[in-house]
Structure formats: C-alpha cells, structure tokens
Motif scaffolding. Structure first.
Motif: not given
Length: 409
Positions: A88-95, A127-139, A158-162
């Motif tokens: 329903a609304q934007a959220t963050t998801f961590e891999v 769709t991506i075969g042997n390719d992988t989903l990368k870890h990180g925090e995503y919006e 993913g979401i970047q901090y500095a």
C-alpha cells in the motif's frame, strides 16, 4: 389381365432392384414401412486394436493436456509476476548477505510486499538464471510488481548512507567518526593505521557495511592517490621518499584551508628545506604534545609550548618530522608535488582567513606586527577573560602559522 395380376406386377416392379438377381419376395405393408438395417461398420484393423497404439494415443493426449496446462500456468504466472503488487505504501526491505531466493521470497510475502512467494521465486529463477539478488537495504515503492522488485534487488542499488571524512583529521579522529556512525557495523581495527594513510573523502555505503571495510577502502584509496601524484611530482623537490611527501602535505593541510594559497604555502616550506631552515610550523607543536587525539578544548596554547622539544616540533628540530601529523587530501598532495615557484620564506595570518607572504625577515616582521594589531582589535571587541594565564598566547585557528620564532628579540 385381372386386378390381382396388376397388383402383383406393381409389387414386383417396386421390390426389385435393378441388376439384382434372384426370386422376388413379396412384402406386406407393415414390413415395407419398417426401416432397413444399416450396414455394420468395418472391422478395426489389428494395428488399431494393439495395446502399444492405445498407450501412445493416451500419452500424446496427456502431453497435449499438460502443455496446455503448463501454458496456462506460465501465462497467469507471468501476469501475476508483472502486475502491481499489494504494497500500500513505500517501505524498506533488507536482504541479508548470503540470503537465497527462497528466503527472500518468503520474507517479501510475510511483509505483504508480494502476493505469492512461489511466483516470485520461479519468476526470478526463470528470468535471471544463475545471477543473484544482492544483499543490502532497499526502498520498495508502493504497488511495485514482482519483476520490479527482482530488478531492484538484482541491481544492488540499495539505500546508501554516508560518512564524511574531512581533510586534516588524524587517524584517531577518523576512527572516532567511524565508531560513532550508527549505520556501520563491527569493530574497528585494534591497531591504528599509520598517520596520513587514510584518504579524506565522503564514503557511501549500504546497511551491513563494516567499519573494517571502510578503513580498508580508505587505506587503499590513499595509497593509490599518493602513488599517482608522486609520479607527477617536480623532480627537483628536496624530498626523497613518499613518506616525506605525505608528511609535508599533512603540514600544508593543517596550515591553510584556502585552495588558492596551498601551492604557495607548500612553496614556502620547499624553499625553507632547500635553505636548510627549520620549518617552524605551529601545527607540528600541537601534534608533538597531544598526538592524534588533538588538544583538549579546555587546554590553552602557551607560548612555552613553542619551546617544548618533541620529535614533531619543527621549531626545535631540523627538517621534516618523523611522520605525518594528519591525513592530507588530494589538493595538499598536489600542492606539495608541484608547489608555486617563489622566493617566499615566511607567511603569517592576515586576518581575512588567508596569509601574508614575505621573502625577508624584515617583511615578515611587518606582517606579524600587522597581524598582532588585528588580533588586538578582535580581542578588544570580544569579551575578555582577565583570569587567563599570563603566558598564554592566542589560539592558532586551524593551525595557521605565524613563524613567531623568527622574530628578533
């Protein structure tokens, strides 16, 4: 001819088929109205009645049904995979690092980000075969489809901090910043890297990044930068090693924050090294006394500090100190590698944030006197504290040197 003979002739002519031989058998009216029996179907061949043929027909029919069913499943699965999701609304998801497609799909379904974990899993694998989903925090945007989510997790964007590391900080001060950054994980190295070995910059990172990895990145970046600039240096510099190069660049970094005068400040130090004169840089006094931790905020700077002998105090030692006093940035390294060509041997603050340069001691003394008048006016306009120690000298803002040790007394 009588009537019976006529009837017989009529019946005979109606019941006789042309070309048919044999006796004519009369039919009653009821028999004539009954339908004739159809001819029996031809007998099936032995080949058609064989068990292998029957089995093959069954197999082919089953395959056709399965293909149609699979096609329907693929079609509706594709539609579901590419349709807007239930979020329903934007959220963050961590891999997390090392997570597989099954774990990710189940996590997305539990969060109601996707409608069916199996569709996401099979659609991603197809769709991506042997390719992988990368870890990180995503919006993840509201109503994002499974395909859009897959593309996002596959991209690693993913979401970047500095964490910002300004030029001129010591290694100790940089470590303090890293330790206080709440988005970084893990411990810092127990042993501090050598002073001057960390590259000042703004470092972007994703959730889960360790402090050790940021330190490693800083060290590698600074080493590459120093090598690059060292190769382009003026061959006539009175500097023999990269360690000396970084040391002088760190002094220039602490002496001025003005981009338009770094090369000239570097030129003064180069000229003094050529003349065999002491560098007499104020920031080296502080580093020699307080080290990388820096001067405590409540500790004044005394005139007697100038004469305090340390291995870093360039008022009491000849040549360069044994190592850098901070982490220099690119601009200061470039300034030392190719300094301005002048006859300047002195500089002092000019009251505007920059410095006044001089070739002779007399010119320098005039500049120092002018600077002292400016400071006196500044202090007169500010709230004075009469309880300050008698031998206290004015704080050296940002390490700006005034070479007071060269003044004749």
């Amino acid at each position: 001819m009588n009537t019976s003979d006529q009837d017989h002739d009529v019946m005979t002519s109606q019941d006789t088929t042309p070309g048919e031989k044999g006796p004519i058998i009369p039919k009653s009216a009821n028999e004539a109205l009954k339908p004739e029996k159809a001819a029996p179907p031809p007998k099936r061949s032995r080949r058609a009645r064989s068990q292998p043929v029957i089995f093959m027909n069954f197999v082919l029919s089953l395959i056709v049904v399965m293909v149609l069913g699979a096609g329907a499943v693929l079609y509706f699965g594709k539609v579901e995979f590419e349709s807007p999701g239930p979020l329903a609304q934007a959220t963050t998801f961590e891999v997390r690092e090392g997570a597989g497609v099954i774990e990710i799909a189940n996590g997305l379904e539990r969060r109601n980000i996707i409608s069916d974990a199996r569709v996401f899993r099979y659609g991603t694998e197809a769709t991506i075969g042997n390719d992988t989903l990368k870890h990180g925090e995503y919006e993840i945007e509201a109503n994002a489809s499974m395909r859009e989510i897959m593309d996002l997790l596959r991209s690693g964007e993913g979401i970047q901090y500095a964490v910002a590391v300004p030029e001129g900080l010591t290694v100790y001060q940089v470590f303090q910043r890293l330790a206080e950054h709440e988005m970084l994980e893990g411990d810092l190295p127990e042993t501090l890297p050598p002073e001057g070995s960390l590259m000042p910059d703004t470092y972007n990172f994703g959730r889960g990044t360790t402090r050790q990895s940021i330190v490693d990145q800083m060290v590698a970046s600074q080493a590459a930068l120093v090598d690059q600039i060292w190769e382009r240096r003026d061959p006539d510099l009175p500097i023999e090693t990269k360690e000396e190069f970084v040391t002088l660049a760190s002094i220039v970094e602490k002496e001025t924050g003005r981009a338009d005068e770094r090369s000239r400040v570097a030129g003064v130090f180069i000229n003094r090294l050529r003349e065999g004169m002491r560098l007499q840089s104020d920031p080296t006094i502080l580093y020699g006394i307080f080290g990388g931790e820096g001067r405590p905020a409540d500790r004044p700077i005394y005139r007697s500090d100038i004469d305090t002998p340390t291995e870093y105090n360039t008022y009491t030692i000849n040549g360069l100190p044994p190592g850098p006093i901070a982490n220099p940035g690119r601009a200061s390294l470039e300034a030392v590698a190719n300094p301005s060509t002048t006859e300047d041997l002195y500089f002092v603050a000019d009251g505007t944030g920059g410095h006044a340069f001089a070739r002779t001691l007399d010119e320098h003394n005039e500049n120092v006197a002018r600077w002292r008048r400016i400071r006196a006016e500044q202090e007169a306009s500010a709230t004075a504290n009469p309880e300050d120690p008698a031998d206290e000298i004015a704080p050296m803002d940002d390490g700006e040197g005034d070479y007071e040790g060269e003044i004749a007394e």
